[in-house]
Design a protein around this motif. Structure first.
Motif, PDB file in Angstrom:
ATOM      1  N   UNK A 295      -3.062  -2.710   0.110  1.00 47.79           N
ATOM      2  CA  UNK A 295      -4.254  -3.540   0.314  1.00 47.79           C
ATOM      3  C   UNK A 295      -5.507  -2.837  -0.221  1.00 47.79           C
ATOM      4  N   UNK A 296      -5.597  -1.523   0.048  1.00 49.12           N
ATOM      5  CA  UNK A 296      -6.769  -0.759  -0.409  1.00 49.12           C
ATOM      6  C   UNK A 296      -6.838  -0.718  -1.935  1.00 49.12           C
ATOM      7  N   UNK A 297      -5.664  -0.581  -2.548  1.00 48.14           N
ATOM      8  CA  UNK A 297      -5.637  -0.584  -4.015  1.00 48.14           C
ATOM      9  C   UNK A 297      -6.093  -1.924  -4.554  1.00 48.14           C
ATOM     10  N   UNK A 298      -5.634  -2.989  -3.890  1.00 50.88           N
ATOM     11  CA  UNK A 298      -6.042  -4.332  -4.338  1.00 50.88           C
ATOM     12  C   UNK A 298      -7.541  -4.525  -4.208  1.00 50.88           C
ATOM     13  N   UNK A 299      -8.117  -3.881  -3.173  1.00 44.54           N
ATOM     14  CA  UNK A 299      -9.571  -3.981  -2.952  1.00 44.54           C
ATOM     15  C   UNK A 299     -10.345  -2.940  -3.747  1.00 44.54           C
ATOM     16  N   UNK A 300      -9.623  -2.126  -4.527  1.00 48.01           N
ATOM     17  CA  UNK A 300     -10.214  -1.045  -5.314  1.00 48.01           C
ATOM     18  C   UNK A 300     -11.025  -0.091  -4.443  1.00 48.01           C
TER      19      UNK A 300
ATOM     20  N   UNK B 257      -7.126   7.259  -1.095  1.00 48.86           N
ATOM     21  CA  UNK B 257      -6.944   8.712  -1.088  1.00 48.86           C
ATOM     22  C   UNK B 257      -6.641   9.224   0.323  1.00 48.86           C
ATOM     23  N   UNK B 258      -7.387   8.715   1.296  1.00 49.82           N
ATOM     24  CA  UNK B 258      -7.157   9.146   2.695  1.00 49.82           C
ATOM     25  C   UNK B 258      -5.764   8.746   3.187  1.00 49.82           C
ATOM     26  N   UNK B 259      -5.382   7.502   2.858  1.00 47.49           N
ATOM     27  CA  UNK B 259      -4.067   7.028   3.309  1.00 47.49           C
ATOM     28  C   UNK B 259      -2.935   7.786   2.635  1.00 47.49           C
ATOM     29  N   UNK B 260      -3.098   8.095   1.356  1.00 41.82           N
ATOM     30  CA  UNK B 260      -2.050   8.845   0.659  1.00 41.82           C
ATOM     31  C   UNK B 260      -1.906  10.253   1.227  1.00 41.82           C
ATOM     32  N   UNK B 261      -3.026  10.832   1.637  1.00 39.97           N
ATOM     33  CA  UNK B 261      -2.961  12.133   2.298  1.00 39.97           C
ATOM     34  C   UNK B 261      -2.238  12.035   3.632  1.00 39.97           C
ATOM     35  N   UNK B 262      -2.516  10.936   4.369  1.00 35.98           N
ATOM     36  CA  UNK B 262      -1.834  10.738   5.658  1.00 35.98           C
ATOM     37  C   UNK B 262      -0.333  10.539   5.464  1.00 35.98           C
ATOM     38  N   UNK B 263       0.037   9.748   4.425  1.00 36.69           N
ATOM     39  CA  UNK B 263       1.461   9.497   4.161  1.00 36.69           C
ATOM     40  C   UNK B 263       2.186  10.798   3.804  1.00 36.69           C
ATOM     41  N   UNK B 264       1.524  11.651   3.014  1.00 39.52           N
ATOM     42  CA  UNK B 264       2.130  12.935   2.647  1.00 39.52           C
ATOM     43  C   UNK B 264       2.363  13.799   3.887  1.00 39.52           C
TER      44      UNK B 264
END
Length: 430
Positions: free
Chosen positions: A60-65, A71-78
């Motif tokens: 969703x964040x990517x779709x909303x650019x 970046x924050x979510x990808x860090x959380x997923x990692x």
């Protein structure tokens, strides 16, 4: 093997059963381990759920650019990925710790099993037959066999070492006759199905009957990771492993006459003369697979089938109900059948007949489907010697010995002996 849920629901009964076995209470320790595993599993599931949710949010964040949120979510997923990997590893370790704790705990004794530390607390259930009165001093079996020239321990020592024997001529035939007689009786009159099973088994088969891991030193292992069976119980009982049987197929009654191999690791100094305790011997095994409501009746039936062999051979015996300190690892209740040996002036074990409940079935994942529906239920397993062939040979030699050193052949065995009625000294041969 025990069900953790059962231990949780019956902690006091579990610890009381262990106490009767001479062991310390373990319910609290096992439940605490399981609590730790459950907490680990809950945390793992929460992390996996959050990772899945975060992955959707990234989309969703990517779709909303919204690059910052991405970046924050990808860090959380990692971070969640690392936490999940650690959680899965922790869960595996806790599962293994629980399994290793449970797999060495013996079965719990039934209420009617006498308490006691050893064989001194065993209780005589019945005594059948009257020991023969000899008008000469009865000899032990090895004295009889060696004098006949048909039992050779010296030759066996050269070939294989201690605790082996070479039987020759009429004694070799007599052992074959005994085994054949037992098989014919159990299959022809008692409804057992004869099986010719493997003598080499894998780890999981020996584990299923409770021989591994606790009793590895009592077994012989090959260089390519097979185990020589110490009893056909392993092969026969594992015929139902990892399967669901229809209730209509039960009871399943199986028998096999096989060689058996035991290291006798704890037998140093015991029965060093003769054939009583050997590394290799033959035995006719009886195994029953049945439903929980029929297992106690099946235990009495199986024991009576083993006893009938001795009755037909005219050998005096007694049946002993073993105490909590003398019965085997997988057993809930055991009868030992002891045959009279006049050469030793003593009763000696010739069969152990045990009911194991679902203890082995849980280790093997052996279940049946109830005829009235419902989910599959673990079977109950039973086993017993019907009988040990070598020890039966010993009993025949000692009970049927004659003053001139010959041995009369019991009536029941004569059809298997090609007309021979008496075993005499061999004139010549190897």
């Amino acid at each position: 093997m025990f069900d953790i849920k059962w231990i949780r629901d019956n902690a006091d009964a579990f610890d009381e059963g262990l106490k009767r076995r001479g062991l310390e209470a373990q319910a609290a320790e096992i439940i605490a381990l399981d609590d730790k595993r459950r907490a680990c599993l809950t945390a793992l599931q929460d992390a996996q759920s959050r990772r899945n949710a975060a992955s959707k949010e990234i989309g969703k964040a990517k779709a909303a650019k919204d690059d910052a949120t991405v970046s924050n979510l990808m860090g959380e997923v990692a971070e969640l990925k690392d936490r999940i990997a650690k959680g899965e590893n922790d869960e595996r370790k806790l599962d293994a710790e629980i399994r290793e704790t449970l797999e060495v705990i013996p079965n719990l004794p039934r209420a009617d099993v006498p308490d006691g530390a050893d064989e001194k607390s065993n209780v005589e259930a019945r005594k059948i037959g009257t020991p023969r009165k000899f008008d000469f001093a009865p000899k032990q079996h090895f004295e009889i066999g060696e004098a006949l020239g048909l039992m050779d321990f010296e030759a066996a020592q050269k070939i294989s070492g201690a605790r082996f024997v070479v039987l020759k001529g009429a004694l070799a035939r007599l052992e074959r006759a005994i085994g054949s007689f037992m098989l014919d009786l159990h299959t022809g009159e008692f409804g057992y199905t004869e099986v010719n099973p493997p003598l080499l088994v894998k780890d999981q088969a020996a584990y299923g009957t409770g021989n591994l891991p606790k009793f590895a030193e009592d077994l012989f292992k090959t260089t390519n990771d097979f185990w020589l069976i110490p009893t056909a119980e392993i092969s026969l009982t594992n015929l139902v492993r990892e399967s669901i049987i229809e209730e209509a197929q039960l009871p399943m009654r199986l028998t096999a006459w096989t060689p058996c191999f035991r290291s006798e690791a704890g037998a140093a100094g015991k029965d060093t003369r003769g054939m009583i305790r050997q590394h290799q011997f033959s035995k006719v095994e009886l195994v029953s697979i049945t439903t929980p409501d029929k297992s106690l009746d099946e235990h009495e039936r199986l024991t009576s089938c083993a006893e009938e062999v001795l009755k037909r051979l005219g050998l005096p015996f007694r049946t002993m109900l073993l105490s909590t300190g003398d019965m085997g690892f997988a057993s809930q209740k055991t009868y030992d059948i002891e045959v009279w040996l006049p050469g030793q002036n003593a009763y000696r074990e010739i069969s152990s007949c045990s009911v194991c409940g679902d203890f082995q079935a849980r280790r093997m994942d052996a279940r049946y489907r109830p005829k009235d529906g419902g989910k599959p239920v673990h079977v109950h397993t039973l086993n017993g010697s019907g009988l040990a062939v070598g020890r039966t040979l010993i009993a025949v030699l000692e009970n049927y010995q004659q003053a001139d050193g010959t041995v009369a052949i019991p009536e029941a065995l004569r059809p298997y002996m090609a007309g021979l009625t008496v075993i005499e000294r061999a004139n010549s041969g190897i």
